[in-house]
Design a protein around this motif. Structure first.
Motif, short mmCIF file in Angstrom:
data_model
loop_
_atom_site.label_atom_id
_atom_site.label_comp_id
_atom_site.label_asym_id
_atom_site.label_seq_id
_atom_site.Cartn_x
_atom_site.Cartn_y
_atom_site.Cartn_z
N PHE A 85 -0.84 -5.84 -10.68
CA PHE A 85 -1.84 -4.80 -10.94
C PHE A 85 -1.35 -3.45 -10.41
CE2 PHE A 85 -5.64 -2.49 -9.52
CZ PHE A 85 -6.40 -2.50 -10.67
N ALA A 86 -0.92 -3.44 -9.15
CA ALA A 86 -0.45 -2.19 -8.54
C ALA A 86 0.77 -1.66 -9.27
CB ALA A 86 -0.13 -2.42 -7.07
N LEU A 87 1.70 -2.57 -9.60
CA LEU A 87 2.93 -2.12 -10.25
C LEU A 87 2.63 -1.55 -11.64
CD1 LEU A 87 5.37 -4.95 -9.20
CD2 LEU A 87 5.01 -2.71 -8.17
N PHE A 88 1.70 -2.20 -12.33
CA PHE A 88 1.33 -1.71 -13.66
C PHE A 88 0.81 -0.28 -13.57
CE2 PHE A 88 -1.86 -0.96 -16.91
CZ PHE A 88 -1.16 -1.28 -18.05
N PHE A 89 -0.09 -0.05 -12.61
CA PHE A 89 -0.68 1.27 -12.51
C PHE A 89 0.32 2.31 -12.03
CE2 PHE A 89 -4.75 -0.74 -13.10
CZ PHE A 89 -5.43 0.23 -13.79
N PHE A 127 -1.12 21.05 -16.93
CA PHE A 127 -1.65 20.34 -15.78
C PHE A 127 -2.99 19.69 -16.12
CE2 PHE A 127 -4.05 20.19 -11.74
CZ PHE A 127 -3.34 19.16 -11.19
N THR A 128 -3.79 20.36 -16.94
CA THR A 128 -5.06 19.76 -17.35
C THR A 128 -4.80 18.45 -18.07
OG1 THR A 128 -5.90 21.98 -17.68
CG2 THR A 128 -7.21 20.19 -18.56
N ALA A 129 -3.80 18.46 -18.96
CA ALA A 129 -3.46 17.24 -19.70
C ALA A 129 -3.14 16.12 -18.73
CB ALA A 129 -2.27 17.50 -20.61
N PHE A 130 -2.37 16.46 -17.70
CA PHE A 130 -2.00 15.45 -16.71
C PHE A 130 -3.21 15.02 -15.88
CE2 PHE A 130 -0.94 14.75 -12.28
CZ PHE A 130 -0.18 13.61 -12.38
N LEU A 131 -3.98 16.03 -15.47
CA LEU A 131 -5.12 15.76 -14.59
C LEU A 131 -6.15 14.84 -15.25
CD1 LEU A 131 -6.15 16.70 -11.82
CD2 LEU A 131 -7.35 18.54 -12.96
N SER A 132 -6.28 14.98 -16.57
CA SER A 132 -7.30 14.19 -17.26
C SER A 132 -6.90 12.72 -17.37
CB SER A 132 -7.54 14.76 -18.66
OG SER A 132 -6.39 14.58 -19.44
N VAL A 133 -5.64 12.42 -17.09
CA VAL A 133 -5.20 11.04 -17.26
C VAL A 133 -4.73 10.41 -15.94
CG1 VAL A 133 -3.63 9.51 -18.45
CG2 VAL A 133 -4.49 11.52 -19.62
N GLY A 134 -3.75 11.08 -15.31
CA GLY A 134 -3.10 10.47 -14.16
C GLY A 134 -4.04 10.13 -13.02
N PRO A 135 -4.66 11.14 -12.39
CA PRO A 135 -5.55 10.83 -11.28
C PRO A 135 -6.70 9.92 -11.69
CG PRO A 135 -5.02 13.16 -11.30
CD PRO A 135 -4.49 12.59 -12.57
N LYS A 136 -7.13 10.06 -12.94
CA LYS A 136 -8.21 9.19 -13.40
C LYS A 136 -7.76 7.73 -13.38
CE LYS A 136 -10.83 11.15 -16.41
NZ LYS A 136 -12.20 11.41 -16.77
N ALA A 137 -6.53 7.50 -13.85
CA ALA A 137 -6.01 6.14 -13.86
C ALA A 137 -5.88 5.60 -12.44
CB ALA A 137 -4.66 6.11 -14.57
N ALA A 138 -5.33 6.43 -11.54
CA ALA A 138 -5.15 5.98 -10.17
C ALA A 138 -6.50 5.73 -9.51
CB ALA A 138 -4.37 7.03 -9.38
N GLY A 139 -7.45 6.63 -9.77
CA GLY A 139 -8.79 6.46 -9.20
C GLY A 139 -9.44 5.19 -9.73
N MET A 140 -9.23 4.93 -11.02
CA MET A 140 -9.80 3.73 -11.62
C MET A 140 -9.19 2.47 -10.98
SD MET A 140 -12.17 3.43 -13.77
CE MET A 140 -12.33 4.80 -14.89
N MET A 168 3.44 10.50 -6.54
CA MET A 168 3.60 9.53 -5.46
C MET A 168 2.24 9.17 -4.86
SD MET A 168 6.46 9.12 -2.86
CE MET A 168 6.35 10.21 -1.50
N GLY A 169 1.41 10.20 -4.69
CA GLY A 169 0.06 9.95 -4.17
C GLY A 169 -0.69 8.97 -5.06
N MET A 170 -0.56 9.17 -6.35
CA MET A 170 -1.27 8.29 -7.29
C MET A 170 -0.77 6.86 -7.16
SD MET A 170 -1.77 10.50 -10.76
CE MET A 170 -0.05 10.52 -11.15
N GLY A 171 0.57 6.74 -7.03
CA GLY A 171 1.14 5.41 -6.88
C GLY A 171 0.60 4.71 -5.65
N LEU A 172 0.51 5.44 -4.54
CA LEU A 172 0.00 4.85 -3.30
C LEU A 172 -1.48 4.51 -3.42
CD1 LEU A 172 1.86 7.07 -0.69
CD2 LEU A 172 2.31 4.68 -1.29
N LEU A 173 -2.22 5.42 -4.08
CA LEU A 173 -3.65 5.18 -4.26
C LEU A 173 -3.88 3.90 -5.06
CD1 LEU A 173 -6.55 6.20 -3.98
CD2 LEU A 173 -6.20 7.62 -5.99
#
Lengths: 553, 498
Positions: free
Chosen positions: B78-82, B249-262, B120-125
């Motif tokens: 799960f972690a590796l996938f995200f 950055f908006t394009a990234f923000l709408s996906v990356g952090p959302k995925a990590a947060g999810m 990297m933060g997203m990966g750790l999250l």
């Protein structure tokens, strides 16, 4: 191994239009390199579109000749595993319910294709740009995509595949109405109407129906029992419509939990029925139809009325009648009442129309009501009448919309009251209009009559005698139908010729090629409907409820 | 896996990324004003990200329950996938930034470095199994986000957005931290698994005041997650930030952090509350709570998007709605639900990044993000308009586009829950897709059904834009028709946690 592949003809037929799309895209991609002119790309697209439609028609006829009418088995099956994780299969085939609709699709799309080219006749587009000369390659790509969607819908025997094809019909239609339809105009009261408005209304209505269908589909899948794929793999659940039908018949779903206080079967019945009835369209979900018809270009109206409405009815036959057979009797009375409302309400609204195309659109609402009534009767005559009415409406309503297109291309108006005495200037056209109107109002000897009379007979034979009341109301509305058609005839074609229309000219060859074959079929099936009966009866009658231990024949 | 060497090997992707960050910083410094500097930085950053994705494959034993550094960082599938997913998102962020004129050339190095730190933060999250680690990951995502949002220093909208982002971010992470401290007080541990055992024990007993404390702690913790994935009622920052931040950055923000947060949200609820979902946790209706939040989130997002004249803002509200769709499945919390979110996010990455890329391309040529700038796009730039249409209808969730498959999985997971409550959630969800069609189609309608105004000429696509549009659109189409391989990848990765 259930239902192995027996023929790839059906798949070829479904995807022939996609080959056409590929060819058009190829030419568009090569255009800058080969320095092809815009005119070449346009004419190439038209030729490809016509050829593909003709090929599909030819394959449909080939299937007709190879179809064994006395059997309710699936024929021309093509069956392969698609997505193993979900037990989704590519499974297409035809039986008595779908074969007539597949043939009709070929016919209506061919007529629509011919009506979409600016060739073979005078076209007055000096001041009013004609849709057939606007963004031509795009038009044909969407047209062919739509044909694939419709053919796939009628022949899918995997629920998931059916849903994909069902939705694939939406997008092309949205663009065909929006881009090639009437430009936006401001109507009384400041409302903006026109192609873009009609297109999104159509899209929203239909999507609202299909998402309900999506939920029902998922729920059915999840509560279905174990099954096997075509390659013999065992699966926990299935999308195979024929397997699901058997499971419903065997009561496998009776253990499924109730949904919102309804038994599982009734809940999915309602969800599917609403999804299909929006497409039919059934009162009160019909309001997208007049808008879409009035603002769509002629061939798209032809396709919309001729075949797209039938997908809704087909869905009811395939899913509500065949798969959820056990809930059909429970819902029959409601469907019958809604059908009669469609018939009567549609007819009365027609009386009030000022625009010829809108009148024809509402007449479709009225005529599709007969299909609903016939289905609800649950008698052999009733369901046969339902399917025959689908077929005959699929021939007659394209004629009507082509006729509306003929006059609109010349006069650039469809205001009934603005015409008068056209019979003098356009005798051939008047004759054709007369035939189409008579066929539509159900004159004996023409195809429209057979469907209606079978529906009435079926309704009278229903076990629920209250149906006789419904039939009486429906039958009386035929008088209203005759009323609005004859009144329109009188206002447009009889009396004094308005000098404004002295310059109009009679039908050209493009219009003749589309209208005469349809007219011939209307007469042929009016006097000799047996070929259609032979196709559909065996499959349909096997679906009817067993009463008192014996199937009513 | 407690020994240090093995643990270091387990975070190989992060180590590769750290190395890449250092190399990029050096390269950025050494190259100074050379003309090729942005390109070189971009290439190095992409290599770093590709290297970390490759390192993911090398991490040993992506089985269930494996972790590194005690039980700090999960190394399960799960972690590796995200991790792979968010690095891909960062990859697109790096490339889009290079293509955009909103990022000044001389600042591009900073942009790329911050983005890599964020990755990297997203990966750790996504991999955190401990509340402290989770909080660190969250902050490591947030801080670069604030800077990148206010990246256009001269632009008032950009600065305003950054300030709003900081304030709401600080408030919600404060709430979350308070929630964590309550959990620590209740159970005496920060380890999610042990907290989960504590919760099971607590709820099995008779109701006491501690039940209330648990409810409060859960609600407060939820605040932090809701903020990160932009769920109601912590979504207010989203439209302003999306509108004000530079588009790549908006394009990234709408996906990356959302995925990590999810990912973090899923792990938090499933590890701490997951046990036997319905039974042992009977006392605390977190499923209903999340289900209601999901319905409110998607409805608010969709209705607010209906009348937006700024396309970026519209897509911001649409991303709120998508967070709502995914939260439906989080609320269900079954294995199917986890898999459906895992399937939804890569598809969402493709289609949402694609839509923002199209917005960026239009902005580059016309300088406008307003709906009116899209008039007649169908004839001014057919390829751009057609690919944009693909992305928008995929976001709507209709076949034959990948977005439909994503929605199909989500709804299948929700319906499988089978309870009347989740039936209602599913119906609200599908009706929301119909509402969403209206505003997506509104953009399509402007592009195809309306004529270009005076002086609005062709929108020439640059070659990189064309390539990137194709790169995103083709899988959006293919996954809509054949998603078997992705589904089996997820099947293998979903072996999670415990």
């Amino acid at each position: 191994m259930d239902y192995p592949t027996t023929s790839s003809l059906l798949s070829w037929m479904i995807f022939t239009p996609m080959i056409g799309v590929g060819m058009i895209l190829l030419v568009l991609g090569l255009r800058p390199f080969l320095r092809l002119s815009q005119a070449f790309a346009d004419n190439f697209s038209r030729t490809v579109g016509l050829l593909c439609s003709a090929l599909v028609m030819a394959m449909a006829l080939a299937m007709w000749s190879g179809f064994k009418g006395g059997s309710s088995a699936i024929q021309f099956a093509h069956h392969a595993v698609w997505i193993r994780q979900w037990a989704v299969e590519y499974f297409v085939g035809v039986d008595g319910i779908s074969i007539s609709m597949v043939i009709l699709t070929g016919l209506v799309f061919l007529a629509g294709a011919i009506a979409s080219v600016p060739w073979w006749g005078r076209l007055d587009d000096a001041h009013h740009p004609h849709f057939s000369k606007k963004r031509v390659p795009g038009y044909w790509i969407l047209f062919l995509l739509l044909e694939t969607g419709v053919l796939g819908t009628f022949s899918s025997l995997d629920f998931f595949l059916f849903y994909i094809f069902w939705e694939v019909m939406l997008l092309p239609m949205y663009f065909l109405i929006g881009i090639w339809g009437a430009p936006p105009r401001v109507e009384a009261g400041g409302r903006v109407r026109g192609g873009p408005y009609a297109a999104i209304k159509f899209f929203l209505y239909t999507l609202a129906g299909s998402v309900l269908m999506l939920l029902a589909m998922i729920a059915i899948y999840q509560h279905s029992g174990p099954s096997t794929l075509v390659d013999g793999t065992r699966t926990l659940h299935t999308f195979n419509i024929l397997h699901l039908t058997k499971m419903f018949a065997a009561g496998s779903f009776s253990v499924a939990p109730a949904v919102f206080g309804l038994t599982f079967m009734h809940a999915v019945f309602i969800a599917l029925f609403i999804g299909f009835s929006i497409k039919v369209p059934m009162f009160p979900f019909h309001t997208w139809l007049p808008d879409a018809h009035v603002d769509a270009p002629t061939p798209i109206s032809v396709i919309l009325a001729g075949i797209l409405l039938k997908t809704g009815m087909y869905g009811m036959l395939r899913f509500n009648l065949q798969m959820l057979n056990g809930a059909m009797e429970w819902a029959a009375w409601t469907i019958g009442v809604l059908g009669v409302i469609n018939i009567v309400y549609g007819a009365f609204v027609c009386m009030a129309q000022k625009d010829l195309k809108k009148l024809i659109a509402y007449s479709s609402v009225s005529h599709m009501g007969f299909c609903l009534l016939g289905l609800a009767a649950l008698t052999p005559q009733g369901v046969t009448g339902c399917v025959f009415q689908m077929f005959s409406h699929g021939i007659i309503s394209p004629m009507l919309f082509l006729i509306a297109g003929v006059i609109y291309d010349r006069a650039h108006t469809r205001e009934i009251a603005g015409f008068g005495g056209l019979a003098e200037r356009l005798p051939e056209y008047t004759g054709m209009v007369g035939l189409a109107f008579m066929a539509s109002l159900g004159l004996p000897g023409l195809a429209g009559f057979i469907g209606e009379v079978l529906v009435f007979m079926g309704g009278f034979g229903a076990t629920n005698h209250a149906f006789r009341g419904l039939v009486a109301v429906g039958a009386l509305s035929v008088i209203i139908t005759a009323g609005y058609y004859l009144w329109t005839m009188q206002r447009m074609f009889l009396g004094m010729l308005n000098d404004k229309w002295a310059g109009l000219w009679d039908m050209n060859w493009r219009e003749r090629i589309t209208l005469y074959p349809l007219a011939a079929l209307t007469i042929l099936f009016g006097v000799y409907p047996a070929p259609i009966f032979n196709l559909v009866n065996t499959t349909l009658h096997a679906l009817l409820p067993v009463v008192g231990g014996a199937v009513i024949r | 896996m407690t020994n240090m060497g093995a643990s270091l090997f387990a975070i190989l992707p992060e180590l590769v990324l750290t190395g890449a960050i250092l190399v990029v910083i050096l390269a950025d410094l050494l190259l100074k004003a050379r003309p090729g500097r942005p390109t070189a930085v971009a290439v190095l950053s992409c290599l770093g990200l590709v290297g970390s994705v490759a390192a993911i494959a090398a991490v040993p034993g992506p089985g269930a329950g494996t972790s590194a550094f005690g039980v700090m960082i999960a190394t399960d599938g799960f972690a590796l996938f995200f991790k792979g997913l968010v690095y891909f998102a960062a990859f697109f962020g790096v490339i889009l930034g290079l293509m955009s004129s909103e990022i000044r050339r001389e600042q591009y190095g900073e942009y790329a470095i911050l983005l890599l730190c964020l990755a990297m933060g997203m990966g750790l999250l996504a991999a955190a199994r401990n509340l402290l680690m989770l909080y660190l990951g969250l902050e490591m995502v947030s801080l670069p986000s604030y800077i990148l949002t206010g990246f256009r220093r001269g632009d008032r909208r950009s600065s305003e957005a950054a300030v709003k982002y900081v304030i709401i971010g600080a408030a919600s992470s404060g709430l979350m931290l308070y929630g964590f401290s309550l959990l620590y007080g209740l159970f005496g541990t920060l380890d999610l698994t042990r907290i989960g055992m504590g919760i099971t024990r607590l709820l099995a007993g008779p109701p006491t005041g501690e039940h209330l404390a648990l409810a409060v702690a859960t609600l407060l913790s939820l605040a932090g997650f809701a903020y990160k994935i932009a769920a109601v009622p912590f979504h207010m920052w989203c439209p302003d930030v999306y509108e004000g931040a530079p588009t790549p950055f908006t394009a990234f923000l709408s996906v990356g952090p959302k995925a990590a947060g999810m990912a973090a949200l899923l792990r938090f609820f499933l590890t701490a509350f997951g046990a036997p979902v319905a039974g042992a946790v009977g006392g605390f209706p977190w499923q209903v709570l999340l289900g209601i939040l999901a319905m409110v989130t998607m409805t608010v997002g969709n209705f607010a998007a209906l009348n937006q004249e700024n396309v970026k803002r519209m897509l911001a509200y649409s991303s709120i709605a998508h967070a709502g769709y995914m939260m439906m499945a989080v609320a269900v919390g079954s294995g199917d639900a986890v898999r459906s979110v895992m399937l939804y996010l890569p598809i969402y990455l493709l289609m949402n990044t694609g839509a923002f890329l199209a917005v960026m391309a239009v902005r580059e040529r016309t300088g406008s993000e307003l709906l009116t700038a899209y008039r007649g796009l169908g004839s001014r730039s057919p390829y751009l308009a057609i690919t944009l249409t693909v992305f928008l209808f995929s976001l709507t969730g209709i076949p034959p586009f990948a977005g439909f498959i994503g929605k199909f999985y989500l709804f299948a997971a929700v319906l499988k829950a089978g309870s009347p409550f989740f039936n209602v959630v599913a119906v609200v969800g599908v009706l929301n897709s119909v509402i969403a069609l209206y505003y997506y189609a509104r953009l399509v309608r402007t592009a195809f059904f309306e004529k270009a105004g005076e002086g609005e000429g062709a929108v020439a696509l640059t070659e990189p834009s064309r390539v990137m549009l194709t790169v995103l659109a083709v899988p959006t189409l293919i996954l809509g028709i054949y998603w078997g391989p992705l589904a089996s990848l997820i099947e293998r990765s979903a072996g999670m946690m415990r």
